[in-house]
Design a protein around this motif. Sequence first.
Motif, PDB file in Angstrom:
ATOM      1  N   LEU A 187       0.836  -1.203   0.000  1.00 33.09           N
ATOM      2  CA  LEU A 187       0.000   0.000   0.000  1.00 33.09           C
ATOM      3  C   LEU A 187       0.874   1.258   0.000  1.00 33.09           C
ATOM      4  N   THR A 188       1.985   1.198   0.712  1.00 33.07           N
ATOM      5  CA  THR A 188       2.904   2.339   0.721  1.00 33.07           C
ATOM      6  C   THR A 188       3.461   2.610  -0.665  1.00 33.07           C
ATOM      7  N   ASN A 189       3.788   1.558  -1.397  1.00 32.68           N
ATOM      8  CA  ASN A 189       4.301   1.732  -2.759  1.00 32.68           C
ATOM      9  C   ASN A 189       3.264   2.376  -3.665  1.00 32.68           C
ATOM     10  N   ILE A 190       2.003   1.950  -3.522  1.00 32.41           N
ATOM     11  CA  ILE A 190       0.936   2.551  -4.328  1.00 32.41           C
ATOM     12  C   ILE A 190       0.784   4.031  -3.991  1.00 32.41           C
ATOM     13  N   ALA A 191       0.747   4.351  -2.687  1.00 29.02           N
ATOM     14  CA  ALA A 191       0.609   5.748  -2.272  1.00 29.02           C
ATOM     15  C   ALA A 191       1.815   6.572  -2.719  1.00 29.02           C
ATOM     16  N   SER A 192       3.011   6.002  -2.624  1.00 29.60           N
ATOM     17  CA  SER A 192       4.216   6.734  -3.033  1.00 29.60           C
ATOM     18  C   SER A 192       4.204   7.019  -4.529  1.00 29.60           C
ATOM     19  N   MET A 216      11.632  11.933   0.539  1.00 28.40           N
ATOM     20  CA  MET A 216      11.134  12.128   1.898  1.00 28.40           C
ATOM     21  C   MET A 216       9.771  11.477   2.089  1.00 28.40           C
ATOM     22  N   VAL A 217       8.901  11.591   1.088  1.00 30.52           N
ATOM     23  CA  VAL A 217       7.582  10.969   1.183  1.00 30.52           C
ATOM     24  C   VAL A 217       7.704   9.453   1.242  1.00 30.52           C
ATOM     25  N   ARG A 218       8.545   8.879   0.387  1.00 31.19           N
ATOM     26  CA  ARG A 218       8.723   7.420   0.384  1.00 31.19           C
ATOM     27  C   ARG A 218       9.265   6.925   1.728  1.00 31.19           C
ATOM     28  N   MET A 219      10.270   7.606   2.246  1.00 30.70           N
ATOM     29  CA  MET A 219      10.852   7.181   3.516  1.00 30.70           C
ATOM     30  C   MET A 219       9.859   7.348   4.661  1.00 30.70           C
ATOM     31  N   GLY A 220       9.140   8.486   4.676  1.00 30.97           N
ATOM     32  CA  GLY A 220       8.161   8.700   5.734  1.00 30.97           C
ATOM     33  C   GLY A 220       7.053   7.666   5.716  1.00 30.97           C
ATOM     34  N   LEU A 221       6.537   7.344   4.512  1.00 27.68           N
ATOM     35  CA  LEU A 221       5.473   6.342   4.401  1.00 27.68           C
ATOM     36  C   LEU A 221       5.993   4.954   4.792  1.00 27.68           C
ATOM     37  N   MET A 222       7.239   4.655   4.450  1.00 31.85           N
ATOM     38  CA  MET A 222       7.794   3.351   4.808  1.00 31.85           C
ATOM     39  C   MET A 222       7.937   3.214   6.325  1.00 31.85           C
ATOM     40  N   ILE A 223       8.444   4.264   6.979  1.00 28.50           N
ATOM     41  CA  ILE A 223       8.572   4.227   8.437  1.00 28.50           C
ATOM     42  C   ILE A 223       7.201   4.103   9.092  1.00 28.50           C
ATOM     43  N   MET A 292      19.108  11.069  -9.687  1.00 26.04           N
ATOM     44  CA  MET A 292      19.724  11.271  -8.381  1.00 26.04           C
ATOM     45  C   MET A 292      19.068  10.308  -7.409  1.00 26.04           C
ATOM     46  N   ASN A 293      19.856   9.342  -6.906  1.00 21.71           N
ATOM     47  CA  ASN A 293      19.339   8.321  -6.014  1.00 21.71           C
ATOM     48  C   ASN A 293      19.854   8.546  -4.596  1.00 21.71           C
ATOM     49  N   THR A 294      19.423   7.676  -3.692  1.00 21.62           N
ATOM     50  CA  THR A 294      19.790   7.845  -2.289  1.00 21.62           C
ATOM     51  C   THR A 294      21.288   7.701  -2.068  1.00 21.62           C
TER      52      THR A 294
END
Length: 438
Positions: A187-192, A216-223, A292-294
Motif C-alpha cells: 500500500l505504501t508503494n501505491i501511495a508513493s 522524503m515521502v517514500r521514507m516517511g510512508l515506509m517508516i 539522483m538516487n539515495t
Amino acid sequence: MDMDLNDFLSALQTAARSVGAEVTSPWFYLQLGLVMAGAGIAFASSAAIRARVDMTSLAMGWPGPLRQLLRVLVDSVANVVFIVLMRIARTAMVLWTWPSRSYLLAVALKLALAWLVIRLITSVIRNTFIVRVVSISAWLVAALSIIGELDPVLDALDSVSVVLGGLRLTPLLVIKLCVLLVAALWLTNIASNFVEGRITRSTDLTPSIQVLLIKMVRMGLMILAITIALSAVGINLSALAIFSGAAGVGIGFGLQKIVANFISGIILLADKSVKPGDLVTIGDSSGRISAMNTRYISVSAGDGREFLIPNEDLVTQKVTNWTYTDKNTLVKVNFGTNYDADPRLVCKLAKEIAGHTARTMKSKPPNCLLTEFTEAGMKFSLTCWIGDPSDMDSVKSEVMLSLWEAFKREGIRVPYPVREIRVRGGALPVETTVEVPT
C-alpha cells in the motif's frame, strides 16, 4: 508449554482417527473418483477453451484492469469448470443420500472456490513472485479453515516462544508481522507512486526539490507502515530498545559510507548545487545527470555509458557544473598561421566564420585575438558563445573545418614542422635539421 503441546498431540490423534474412519468408508472412494474425474474433465475443457480464445483480439480496446481480470479468468478456466462439476456432484449426492457422505466433495468445492477468489483478488498485483506467495499463503489459511484445523494450528504456532527482554517472539507473531509488513509496504508503494506522479507534474518545483520531496515521502510512508505493522501485532516499540545499541554500532562502523552517501544526497538535493539534467564534470567523468538516487547519482556520458558516482564524492570533491546558473558556454578555438598571412584578415575571417556557424549565439558576437608570435608562426584564439554546453565539441569541429576551407581559399598556410635527414658519405653519424617554412 507442556500442556499446550499435549493438547496439540491429542488434537492430532483425534483428527487421525476421524480421517481413518472416513477412509474406510466406501463413500470416500466414490467421492475421490468423482473428484479425480472432475479434475480430468476440467483440465481437458480448459485446454480446449484456451486453444480457441484469442486474448489479443478479445480484449482489444478494454481498460487495463479488465484485460488483467479477463486474463486471470481464462487462466482459471479449469478451476471454474471443476467448481461447476463439484457443485453438481455435491447437489446430486445430497439429494440421493446423506449429506455426510459427500463431505469430500464439499471440501474440494470450497478449496477450488477459495483458490479462484484469491486469484481474482491478487490479479491487481503486478509482481509475479508476490502474487504467488500471497496466493499460496492465503489458500493454505483458507484450507485449514475449511477443514476446521485453523484454530489448533494457530494455537500450536503460538505455543512455542522465545523471550528477548520484554519481547515474546512466536512463529505466529512472526507470520502475522510478515503478512502485515507485505500488505503495508505494498500500500505504501501505491501511495508513493501516486504522490510521485503529482509532484512530478508540478511545474512550480525544481527537479532537485521534486526528487527531495519524493524521497522524503517514500521514507516517511515506509517508516509509518513499519510502525503500524509492529503495533498491529502487539509489539511494543520500547521493547526493541535492546537492538538500538547494536544498530548504532553497525551504522557507526559497517554502514558509515552508506550513511555518508545518504546524508550527502540530502545535502545535494537541498542546496541545488546539482540537479537532474545538469551537464557536469567530476574527475575524469563528464556527462549529463540522468538520475539522483539515495546513494549515488547517475551521469550519462552520451555514448551508452552510465557513471554511478557516490553522493559523497560530489560533496567532498571538485565538481564542474556547466549549467549551474547559466547554460551559455564559451567555446575557445586555438589555431596558428604562418607569417605571410595578414593577421587582421585572419581575425576577420575567423569572426565571420564563427558568427555564421549554426548554434552559436548571435547576441554575444565572437572575438578573435592574436595571442603570440612564435618560431613556427602566429597564434590566434577564437572565442564564441553557445547556448548548450553539450554542443561544444561539435561546434568547435564545425568552426575548425570552416577555418580550414577559408584558409585554403585565401591562400593562408598553417605552419607545420618539416624534418630533413642528411647522411654524409655513408657514415653512421646523422645530422638532423628542422626547417619551418614561413
